[in-house]
Write a protein that holds these residues in place. Structure first.
Motif, mmCIF file in Angstrom:
data_model
loop_
_atom_site.group_PDB
_atom_site.id
_atom_site.type_symbol
_atom_site.label_atom_id
_atom_site.label_comp_id
_atom_site.label_asym_id
_atom_site.label_seq_id
_atom_site.Cartn_x
_atom_site.Cartn_y
_atom_site.Cartn_z
ATOM 1 N N LEU A 1 3.853 3.597 -1.900
ATOM 2 C CA LEU A 1 4.701 3.860 -3.036
ATOM 3 C C LEU A 1 5.878 4.959 -2.728
ATOM 4 N N SER B 1 0.894 -1.190 0.001
ATOM 5 C CA SER B 1 -0.072 0.166 0.071
ATOM 6 C C SER B 1 0.840 1.138 -0.060
ATOM 7 N N TYR C 1 -2.528 2.457 -3.868
ATOM 8 C CA TYR C 1 -1.521 3.028 -2.769
ATOM 9 C C TYR C 1 -2.390 4.211 -1.824
#
Length: 205
Positions: free
Chosen positions: A50, A48, A123
Protein backbone atom coordinates in the motif's frame (compact mmCIF):
# COMPACT_ATOMS: atom_id res chain seq x y z
CA UNK A 1 -64.29 -29.33 -48.41
CA UNK A 2 -63.61 -25.61 -48.21
CA UNK A 3 -64.30 -25.53 -44.48
CA UNK A 4 -61.79 -28.39 -43.98
CA UNK A 5 -59.12 -26.37 -45.78
CA UNK A 6 -59.88 -23.29 -43.71
CA UNK A 7 -59.64 -25.33 -40.49
CA UNK A 8 -56.27 -26.82 -41.49
CA UNK A 9 -54.98 -23.37 -42.46
CA UNK A 10 -55.99 -21.98 -39.05
CA UNK A 11 -54.28 -24.85 -37.21
CA UNK A 12 -51.05 -24.42 -39.22
CA UNK A 13 -51.08 -20.66 -38.60
CA UNK A 14 -51.53 -21.08 -34.88
CA UNK A 15 -48.68 -23.58 -34.68
CA UNK A 16 -46.39 -21.21 -36.61
CA UNK A 17 -47.20 -18.33 -34.26
CA UNK A 18 -46.42 -20.46 -31.21
CA UNK A 19 -43.12 -21.57 -32.77
CA UNK A 20 -42.07 -17.98 -33.53
CA UNK A 21 -42.96 -16.84 -30.02
CA UNK A 22 -40.85 -19.63 -28.55
CA UNK A 23 -37.85 -18.62 -30.70
CA UNK A 24 -38.23 -14.99 -29.68
CA UNK A 25 -38.25 -15.91 -25.97
CA UNK A 26 -35.07 -17.97 -26.37
CA UNK A 27 -33.22 -15.08 -28.03
CA UNK A 28 -34.25 -12.72 -25.24
CA UNK A 29 -32.94 -15.08 -22.55
CA UNK A 30 -29.57 -15.46 -24.27
CA UNK A 31 -29.17 -11.69 -24.67
CA UNK A 32 -29.81 -10.92 -21.00
CA UNK A 33 -27.56 -13.69 -19.66
CA UNK A 34 -24.36 -12.27 -21.19
CA UNK A 35 -24.08 -9.10 -19.03
CA UNK A 36 -24.81 -11.12 -15.87
CA UNK A 37 -21.96 -13.48 -16.66
CA UNK A 38 -19.60 -10.54 -17.30
CA UNK A 39 -20.35 -9.03 -13.90
CA UNK A 40 -18.98 -12.07 -12.06
CA UNK A 41 -15.66 -12.39 -13.90
CA UNK A 42 -12.40 -10.47 -14.09
CA UNK A 43 -11.81 -9.83 -10.34
CA UNK A 44 -8.36 -8.25 -9.78
CA UNK A 45 -5.84 -10.00 -7.54
CA UNK A 46 -5.18 -8.02 -4.35
CA UNK A 47 -1.68 -6.60 -3.82
CA UNK A 48 0.25 -6.79 -0.54
CA UNK A 49 1.75 -3.26 -0.85
CA UNK A 50 0.00 0.00 0.00
CA UNK A 51 1.24 3.50 -0.84
CA UNK A 52 -0.44 5.98 1.52
CA UNK A 53 0.44 9.62 0.94
CA UNK A 54 -0.46 13.22 1.64
CA UNK A 55 0.43 15.67 -1.12
CA UNK A 56 0.10 19.43 -0.72
CA UNK A 57 1.25 20.56 -4.16
CA UNK A 58 1.44 17.35 -6.21
CA UNK A 59 5.12 16.48 -5.75
CA UNK A 60 4.50 13.70 -3.23
CA UNK A 61 1.62 12.36 -5.33
CA UNK A 62 3.98 12.01 -8.29
CA UNK A 63 6.45 9.90 -6.28
CA UNK A 64 3.65 7.86 -4.70
CA UNK A 65 2.23 6.99 -8.11
CA UNK A 66 5.67 5.88 -9.33
CA UNK A 67 6.13 3.65 -6.26
CA UNK A 68 2.71 2.11 -6.85
CA UNK A 69 3.65 1.33 -10.45
CA UNK A 70 6.88 -0.43 -9.46
CA UNK A 71 5.35 -2.39 -6.58
CA UNK A 72 1.99 -2.98 -8.26
CA UNK A 73 0.69 -1.47 -5.04
CA UNK A 74 -2.56 0.20 -4.09
CA UNK A 75 -2.76 3.98 -3.62
CA UNK A 76 -4.45 5.69 -0.69
CA UNK A 77 -4.53 9.48 -0.47
CA UNK A 78 -4.51 11.01 3.00
CA UNK A 79 -6.99 13.86 2.63
CA UNK A 80 -7.73 16.58 5.19
CA UNK A 81 -11.43 17.12 5.80
CA UNK A 82 -10.68 20.80 5.21
CA UNK A 83 -8.28 20.80 2.22
CA UNK A 84 -5.32 23.17 2.18
CA UNK A 85 -5.49 26.00 -0.34
CA UNK A 86 -2.53 27.75 -1.93
CA UNK A 87 -3.01 30.62 0.51
CA UNK A 88 -3.09 28.16 3.43
CA UNK A 89 0.31 26.83 2.38
CA UNK A 90 2.06 30.22 2.18
CA UNK A 91 4.64 29.80 4.93
CA UNK A 92 5.92 33.33 4.23
CA UNK A 93 2.62 34.65 5.56
CA UNK A 94 2.66 34.58 9.36
CA UNK A 95 -1.14 34.48 9.37
CA UNK A 96 -1.55 31.61 6.89
CA UNK A 97 -3.07 28.35 8.08
CA UNK A 98 0.17 26.39 7.90
CA UNK A 99 2.05 29.10 9.81
CA UNK A 100 -0.58 29.20 12.55
CA UNK A 101 -0.51 25.40 12.81
CA UNK A 102 3.28 25.49 13.04
CA UNK A 103 3.21 28.07 15.83
CA UNK A 104 0.42 26.34 17.77
CA UNK A 105 0.86 22.56 18.07
CA UNK A 106 -2.73 22.15 19.25
CA UNK A 107 -3.84 23.08 15.72
CA UNK A 108 -1.83 20.27 14.11
CA UNK A 109 -4.35 17.55 14.91
CA UNK A 110 -5.76 17.80 11.40
CA UNK A 111 -9.04 15.98 10.88
CA UNK A 112 -9.05 13.69 7.84
CA UNK A 113 -11.87 12.68 5.52
CA UNK A 114 -11.15 9.12 6.59
CA UNK A 115 -8.35 7.18 8.25
CA UNK A 116 -9.76 3.79 7.29
CA UNK A 117 -8.05 1.95 4.43
CA UNK A 118 -10.07 -0.79 2.69
CA UNK A 119 -8.50 -4.24 3.21
CA UNK A 120 -5.93 -2.76 5.62
CA UNK A 121 -5.17 -6.15 7.21
CA UNK A 122 -4.16 -7.59 3.82
CA UNK A 123 -1.20 -5.24 3.35
CA UNK A 124 2.21 -6.34 4.61
CA UNK A 125 4.25 -3.38 3.33
CA UNK A 126 3.16 0.23 3.79
CA UNK A 127 4.89 3.11 2.04
CA UNK A 128 4.01 6.45 3.68
CA UNK A 129 4.72 9.66 1.79
CA UNK A 130 4.58 13.31 2.76
CA UNK A 131 6.10 16.74 2.17
CA UNK A 132 8.47 18.17 4.77
CA UNK A 133 7.06 21.06 6.80
CA UNK A 134 9.64 22.82 8.98
CA UNK A 135 11.75 19.64 9.19
CA UNK A 136 8.79 17.43 10.13
CA UNK A 137 6.29 15.26 8.28
CA UNK A 138 3.25 17.24 7.19
CA UNK A 139 0.87 16.94 10.13
CA UNK A 140 -2.07 15.29 8.31
CA UNK A 141 0.19 12.23 8.09
CA UNK A 142 0.57 12.16 11.88
CA UNK A 143 -3.21 11.93 12.19
CA UNK A 144 -3.25 8.95 9.81
CA UNK A 145 -0.40 7.17 11.61
CA UNK A 146 -1.97 7.55 15.06
CA UNK A 147 -5.27 6.15 13.79
CA UNK A 148 -3.97 2.85 12.37
CA UNK A 149 -2.42 -0.33 13.74
CA UNK A 150 0.86 -1.12 11.96
CA UNK A 151 1.59 -4.31 13.89
CA UNK A 152 3.15 -6.98 11.67
CA UNK A 153 3.76 -4.53 8.81
CA UNK A 154 6.94 -3.16 7.26
CA UNK A 155 6.64 0.62 7.02
CA UNK A 156 8.80 2.56 4.55
CA UNK A 157 8.52 6.36 4.77
CA UNK A 158 9.40 8.73 1.93
CA UNK A 159 9.23 12.48 1.67
CA UNK A 160 9.55 15.24 -0.91
CA UNK A 161 11.17 18.62 -0.39
CA UNK A 162 13.04 21.34 -2.25
CA UNK A 163 16.11 21.03 -0.03
CA UNK A 164 15.27 19.64 3.43
CA UNK A 165 16.35 16.09 4.31
CA UNK A 166 14.05 13.42 5.73
CA UNK A 167 16.03 13.91 8.96
CA UNK A 168 14.08 12.66 12.01
CA UNK A 169 10.61 12.95 10.42
CA UNK A 170 10.37 9.19 9.85
CA UNK A 171 11.50 8.25 13.36
CA UNK A 172 9.07 10.78 14.87
CA UNK A 173 6.20 9.14 12.96
CA UNK A 174 7.36 5.74 14.23
CA UNK A 175 7.02 7.05 17.81
CA UNK A 176 3.38 7.92 17.11
CA UNK A 177 2.60 4.55 15.55
CA UNK A 178 1.05 1.47 17.06
CA UNK A 179 3.59 -1.18 16.07
CA UNK A 180 5.28 -1.81 12.74
CA UNK A 181 8.84 -2.34 11.54
CA UNK A 182 9.71 1.22 10.54
CA UNK A 183 12.58 1.83 8.10
CA UNK A 184 14.74 4.95 7.78
CA UNK A 185 13.00 6.18 4.66
CA UNK A 186 14.08 8.30 1.71
CA UNK A 187 13.93 11.93 0.62
CA UNK A 188 13.09 12.82 -2.98
CA UNK A 189 13.31 16.16 -4.73
CA UNK A 190 10.17 18.01 -5.74
CA UNK A 191 10.72 16.90 -9.35
CA UNK A 192 12.23 13.43 -8.88
CA UNK A 193 12.67 11.24 -11.95
CA UNK A 194 10.73 8.01 -12.32
CA UNK A 195 14.04 6.16 -12.84
CA UNK A 196 15.40 7.26 -9.45
CA UNK A 197 12.19 6.31 -7.68
CA UNK A 198 12.18 2.88 -9.34
CA UNK A 199 15.82 2.26 -8.43
CA UNK A 200 15.13 3.10 -4.76
CA UNK A 201 12.03 0.90 -4.57
CA UNK A 202 13.95 -2.08 -5.95
CA UNK A 203 16.56 -1.63 -3.21
CA UNK A 204 13.84 -2.10 -0.57
CA UNK A 205 13.05 -5.68 -1.60
Amino acid sequence: MNWHKRLIACIVGAMTAVSLAACGGGAGTAATSTPQAAQTTGAAEHTSALVAYFSATGSTRHVAEEIAKVTDGALFEIEPADPYTAADLDYNDADSRISREHDDESLRDVKLRTTEVPNWDDYTTIYIGYPIWWGAAAWPVSTFVRANDFSGKTVIPFCTSASSSIDSSASELAKLANGGDWKDGQRFSSSESAQNVEAWVKQQS
